[in-house]
Scaffold this motif. Structure first.
Motif, mmCIF file in Angstrom:
data_model
loop_
_atom_site.group_PDB
_atom_site.id
_atom_site.type_symbol
_atom_site.label_atom_id
_atom_site.label_comp_id
_atom_site.label_asym_id
_atom_site.label_seq_id
_atom_site.Cartn_x
_atom_site.Cartn_y
_atom_site.Cartn_z
ATOM 1 N N UNK A 2 49.395 -20.046 19.384
ATOM 2 C CA UNK A 2 49.403 -18.584 19.318
ATOM 3 C C UNK A 2 50.321 -18.062 20.412
ATOM 4 N N UNK A 3 51.294 -17.237 19.995
ATOM 5 C CA UNK A 3 52.245 -16.668 20.931
ATOM 6 C C UNK A 3 52.038 -15.165 21.035
ATOM 7 N N UNK A 4 52.458 -14.631 22.146
ATOM 8 C CA UNK A 4 52.337 -13.186 22.373
ATOM 9 C C UNK A 4 53.656 -12.679 22.944
ATOM 10 N N UNK A 5 54.098 -11.544 22.463
ATOM 11 C CA UNK A 5 55.299 -10.920 22.998
ATOM 12 C C UNK A 5 54.857 -9.703 23.803
ATOM 13 N N UNK A 6 55.224 -9.656 25.069
ATOM 14 C CA UNK A 6 54.842 -8.547 25.942
ATOM 15 C C UNK A 6 56.080 -8.103 26.723
ATOM 16 N N UNK A 7 56.541 -6.924 26.452
ATOM 17 C CA UNK A 7 57.715 -6.356 27.116
ATOM 18 C C UNK A 7 58.928 -7.284 27.029
ATOM 19 N N UNK A 8 59.123 -7.859 25.840
ATOM 20 C CA UNK A 8 60.283 -8.713 25.601
ATOM 21 C C UNK A 8 60.141 -10.145 26.080
ATOM 22 N N UNK A 9 58.969 -10.521 26.604
ATOM 23 C CA UNK A 9 58.735 -11.889 27.076
ATOM 24 C C UNK A 9 57.701 -12.559 26.187
ATOM 25 N N UNK A 10 58.054 -13.728 25.667
ATOM 26 C CA UNK A 10 57.132 -14.482 24.824
ATOM 27 C C UNK A 10 56.341 -15.457 25.686
ATOM 28 N N UNK A 11 55.040 -15.478 25.469
ATOM 29 C CA UNK A 11 54.191 -16.427 26.186
ATOM 30 C C UNK A 11 53.184 -17.034 25.220
ATOM 31 N N UNK A 12 52.716 -18.223 25.563
ATOM 32 C CA UNK A 12 51.736 -18.901 24.732
ATOM 33 C C UNK A 12 50.334 -18.447 25.153
ATOM 34 N N UNK A 13 49.541 -18.050 24.186
ATOM 35 C CA UNK A 13 48.167 -17.626 24.457
ATOM 36 C C UNK A 13 47.243 -18.845 24.434
ATOM 37 N N UNK A 14 47.356 -19.674 23.401
ATOM 38 C CA UNK A 14 46.563 -20.897 23.302
ATOM 39 C C UNK A 14 47.216 -21.849 22.314
ATOM 40 N N UNK A 15 46.730 -23.072 22.319
ATOM 41 C CA UNK A 15 47.226 -24.031 21.331
ATOM 42 C C UNK A 15 46.127 -25.029 21.018
ATOM 43 N N UNK A 16 46.240 -25.601 19.868
ATOM 44 C CA UNK A 16 45.294 -26.641 19.475
ATOM 45 C C UNK A 16 46.071 -27.858 18.980
ATOM 46 N N UNK A 17 47.221 -28.067 19.583
ATOM 47 C CA UNK A 17 48.072 -29.189 19.194
ATOM 48 C C UNK A 17 47.477 -30.505 19.701
ATOM 49 N N UNK A 18 47.576 -31.502 18.884
ATOM 50 C CA UNK A 18 47.104 -32.840 19.243
ATOM 51 C C UNK A 18 48.273 -33.785 19.060
ATOM 52 N N UNK A 19 48.501 -34.641 20.048
ATOM 53 C CA UNK A 19 49.598 -35.599 19.969
ATOM 54 C C UNK A 19 49.405 -36.572 18.828
#
Length: 115
Positions: A2-19
């Motif tokens: 899950x990504x979030x864009x805030x004032x032109x900056x993208x950041x990751x909110x969370x992930x559930x990725x498994x290798x």
């Protein structure tokens, strides 16, 4: 992810990725289902599989579909100052002048896993 864009900056909110799992080199003799080693699984083997004179343990780890091997604990015979070999645990005394000509006395040289 899950990504979030805030004032032109993208950041990751969370992930559930498994290798990804790793293919087990043991093949049909694998203890894992479908010969697939789970991500982040670790196991050890003795260093003698590299060289019969080596001591220590190799630490293997499955990381994102790749098997990593840490050989830092492996070691074998050492070389004496005269170039001859000595086994792990062997020791000998030598004159401190081999370190510095101004030194007196004796120094104990011990072989510990090739060091």
């Amino acid at each position: 992810i899950s990504l979030q864009c805030d004032l032109g900056t993208t950041s990751m909110i969370n992930n559930s990725c498994i290798g990804s799992p790793c293919d087990d080199p043991a093949g049909d003799e694998s203890i894992y289902e479908n010969a697939s080693i789970p991500h982040m699984t670790s196991w050890n083997k003795t260093c003698t599989i590299i060289n019969p004179k080596f001591l220590g343990e190799i630490v293997y780890k499955c990381f994102a579909g790749n098997i990593q091997a840490n050989l830092s604990d492996c070691g074998g015979p050492c070389n004496k100052t005269d170039g001859s070999a000595m086994e792990h645990g062997e020791w000998y005394m030598s004159d401190c002048s081999i370190v510095n000509p101004l030194f007196d006395g004796l120094v104990n040289n011990t072989c510990n896993k090739g060091k």
